[in-house]
Design a protein around this motif. Sequence first.
Motif, PDB file in Angstrom:
ATOM      1  N   VAL A  58       0.828  -1.201   0.000  1.00  0.00           N
ATOM      2  CA  VAL A  58       0.000   0.000   0.000  1.00  0.00           C
ATOM      3  C   VAL A  58       0.864   1.254   0.000  1.00  0.00           C
ATOM      4  O   VAL A  58       0.612   2.214  -0.745  1.00  0.00           O
ATOM      5  CB  VAL A  58      -0.961  -0.002   1.208  1.00  0.00           C
ATOM      6  CG1 VAL A  58      -1.696   1.322   1.319  1.00  0.00           C
ATOM      7  CG2 VAL A  58      -1.963  -1.145   1.088  1.00  0.00           C
ATOM      8  N   ARG A  59       1.919   1.260   0.814  1.00  0.00           N
ATOM      9  CA  ARG A  59       2.793   2.438   0.879  1.00  0.00           C
ATOM     10  C   ARG A  59       3.568   2.648  -0.420  1.00  0.00           C
ATOM     11  O   ARG A  59       3.734   3.788  -0.881  1.00  0.00           O
ATOM     12  CB  ARG A  59       3.776   2.295   2.042  1.00  0.00           C
ATOM     13  CG  ARG A  59       3.146   2.501   3.407  1.00  0.00           C
ATOM     14  CD  ARG A  59       4.206   2.586   4.492  1.00  0.00           C
ATOM     15  NE  ARG A  59       3.598   2.784   5.793  1.00  0.00           N
ATOM     16  CZ  ARG A  59       3.191   3.956   6.267  1.00  0.00           C
ATOM     17  NH1 ARG A  59       3.369   5.051   5.522  1.00  0.00           N
ATOM     18  NH2 ARG A  59       2.658   4.066   7.465  1.00  0.00           N
ATOM     19  N   GLU A  60       4.033   1.564  -1.003  1.00  0.00           N
ATOM     20  CA  GLU A  60       4.898   1.692  -2.168  1.00  0.00           C
ATOM     21  C   GLU A  60       4.133   1.847  -3.470  1.00  0.00           C
ATOM     22  O   GLU A  60       4.573   2.570  -4.381  1.00  0.00           O
ATOM     23  CB  GLU A  60       5.818   0.469  -2.258  1.00  0.00           C
ATOM     24  CG  GLU A  60       6.815   0.367  -1.108  1.00  0.00           C
ATOM     25  CD  GLU A  60       7.523  -0.976  -1.072  1.00  0.00           C
ATOM     26  OE1 GLU A  60       7.377  -1.755  -2.049  1.00  0.00           O
ATOM     27  OE2 GLU A  60       8.214  -1.258  -0.074  1.00  0.00           O
ATOM     28  N   ARG A  61       2.973   1.187  -3.594  1.00  0.00           N
ATOM     29  CA  ARG A  61       2.273   1.144  -4.874  1.00  0.00           C
ATOM     30  C   ARG A  61       0.972   1.951  -4.919  1.00  0.00           C
ATOM     31  O   ARG A  61       0.560   2.403  -5.983  1.00  0.00           O
ATOM     32  CB  ARG A  61       1.957  -0.316  -5.232  1.00  0.00           C
ATOM     33  CG  ARG A  61       3.197  -1.164  -5.458  1.00  0.00           C
ATOM     34  CD  ARG A  61       3.949  -0.684  -6.685  1.00  0.00           C
ATOM     35  NE  ARG A  61       5.157  -1.494  -6.932  1.00  0.00           N
ATOM     36  CZ  ARG A  61       5.965  -1.305  -7.976  1.00  0.00           C
ATOM     37  NH1 ARG A  61       5.690  -0.359  -8.843  1.00  0.00           N
ATOM     38  NH2 ARG A  61       7.035  -2.050  -8.129  1.00  0.00           N
ATOM     39  N   LEU A  62       0.295   2.118  -3.785  1.00  0.00           N
ATOM     40  CA  LEU A  62      -0.996   2.807  -3.781  1.00  0.00           C
ATOM     41  C   LEU A  62      -0.900   4.228  -3.239  1.00  0.00           C
ATOM     42  O   LEU A  62      -1.483   5.160  -3.810  1.00  0.00           O
ATOM     43  CB  LEU A  62      -2.023   2.010  -2.970  1.00  0.00           C
ATOM     44  CG  LEU A  62      -2.288   0.588  -3.440  1.00  0.00           C
ATOM     45  CD1 LEU A  62      -3.409  -0.042  -2.614  1.00  0.00           C
ATOM     46  CD2 LEU A  62      -2.637   0.543  -4.928  1.00  0.00           C
ATOM     47  N   LEU A  63      -0.170   4.407  -2.170  1.00  0.00           N
ATOM     48  CA  LEU A  63      -0.093   5.728  -1.544  1.00  0.00           C
ATOM     49  C   LEU A  63       0.471   6.819  -2.463  1.00  0.00           C
ATOM     50  O   LEU A  63      -0.008   7.954  -2.422  1.00  0.00           O
ATOM     51  CB  LEU A  63       0.757   5.633  -0.269  1.00  0.00           C
ATOM     52  CG  LEU A  63       0.791   6.880   0.621  1.00  0.00           C
ATOM     53  CD1 LEU A  63      -0.586   7.211   1.152  1.00  0.00           C
ATOM     54  CD2 LEU A  63       1.777   6.666   1.779  1.00  0.00           C
ATOM     55  N   PRO A  64       1.456   6.518  -3.332  1.00  0.00           N
ATOM     56  CA  PRO A  64       2.048   7.592  -4.141  1.00  0.00           C
ATOM     57  C   PRO A  64       1.141   8.119  -5.263  1.00  0.00           C
ATOM     58  O   PRO A  64       1.490   9.103  -5.910  1.00  0.00           O
ATOM     59  CB  PRO A  64       3.300   6.931  -4.734  1.00  0.00           C
ATOM     60  CG  PRO A  64       3.583   5.761  -3.860  1.00  0.00           C
ATOM     61  CD  PRO A  64       2.240   5.273  -3.435  1.00  0.00           C
ATOM     62  N   ARG A  65       0.004   7.483  -5.531  1.00  0.00           N
ATOM     63  CA  ARG A  65      -0.797   7.934  -6.673  1.00  0.00           C
ATOM     64  C   ARG A  65      -2.235   8.211  -6.256  1.00  0.00           C
ATOM     65  O   ARG A  65      -2.687   7.740  -5.212  1.00  0.00           O
ATOM     66  CB  ARG A  65      -0.771   6.878  -7.782  1.00  0.00           C
ATOM     67  CG  ARG A  65      -1.318   5.505  -7.392  1.00  0.00           C
ATOM     68  CD  ARG A  65      -1.031   4.495  -8.488  1.00  0.00           C
ATOM     69  NE  ARG A  65      -1.486   3.150  -8.195  1.00  0.00           N
ATOM     70  CZ  ARG A  65      -2.700   2.687  -8.481  1.00  0.00           C
ATOM     71  NH1 ARG A  65      -3.578   3.475  -9.059  1.00  0.00           N
ATOM     72  NH2 ARG A  65      -3.021   1.438  -8.202  1.00  0.00           N
ATOM     73  N   PRO A  66      -2.959   8.992  -7.065  1.00  0.00           N
ATOM     74  CA  PRO A  66      -4.366   9.251  -6.749  1.00  0.00           C
ATOM     75  C   PRO A  66      -5.165   7.949  -6.771  1.00  0.00           C
ATOM     76  O   PRO A  66      -4.946   7.083  -7.623  1.00  0.00           O
ATOM     77  CB  PRO A  66      -4.821  10.187  -7.871  1.00  0.00           C
ATOM     78  CG  PRO A  66      -3.562  10.769  -8.428  1.00  0.00           C
ATOM     79  CD  PRO A  66      -2.525   9.711  -8.277  1.00  0.00           C
TER      80      PRO A  66
END
Length: 227
Positions: A58-66
């Motif tokens: 979640v932190r690496e793949r989901l959190l950085p993008r809308p």
Amino acid sequence: MMTARTAEAPEDLASSRAAPGSSTRLVTERADLAELAAPEVSVCVLRRGIDPDVEAFVRERLLPRPLAETLLVDPGAPDLAPLATGAPHSPGREAFLHDVRGLISLFADLTGCPRVGVRLARLDRPMCPRLHADMVTVRLVTTYVGPGTEWAEHAAVRRDRLGHRANGVPDEDSGVLRAGARLRRMAPFDVGLLKGEAWPGNQGRGAVHRSPPGTSPRVVVTLDALA
């Protein structure tokens, strides 16, 4: 005029469950979420530990993008691939989808609903900044990253000052919380079941909750029971 206290860290499980007249149940076993059916209960929270693989994904793949994904799924065979669009296959991706799939199955078993509305969102500011109760039967909420949902005991609030009824005055100044009351906050990965105003016989007792204040980014999944 009283000031609402800042939400504190999750309280001791034993003392919380023993509180007389509490509208909250804090549990550590999934089967105990069935306590939500008790008429006096409006919030039931399953405490669970953080899954490091899911959190890392979640932190690496989901959190950085809308993020603003909304799905309508069959709980028996949910297609959740859109929740991880663009993310390469990895143990973390599969662990995240497995976790959401498990939440859907759990939610459907508890509610008996034939369809589930799934929402995955990244939030950079409070989506619902004021204490309110939803006009739903029941909603499940889990925060994977960031501060969790805040809620208040049924007896702790003045419902005539919830949401728009406060006439624009913030919760901290409106007196919506009774003297000595405090907000409570779910921890990351907690599973919260919020009984709404549309739950049979629950009018006037819907779970009072809000998004946590501040601008810390959050990744949240919510589930709604649909006919």
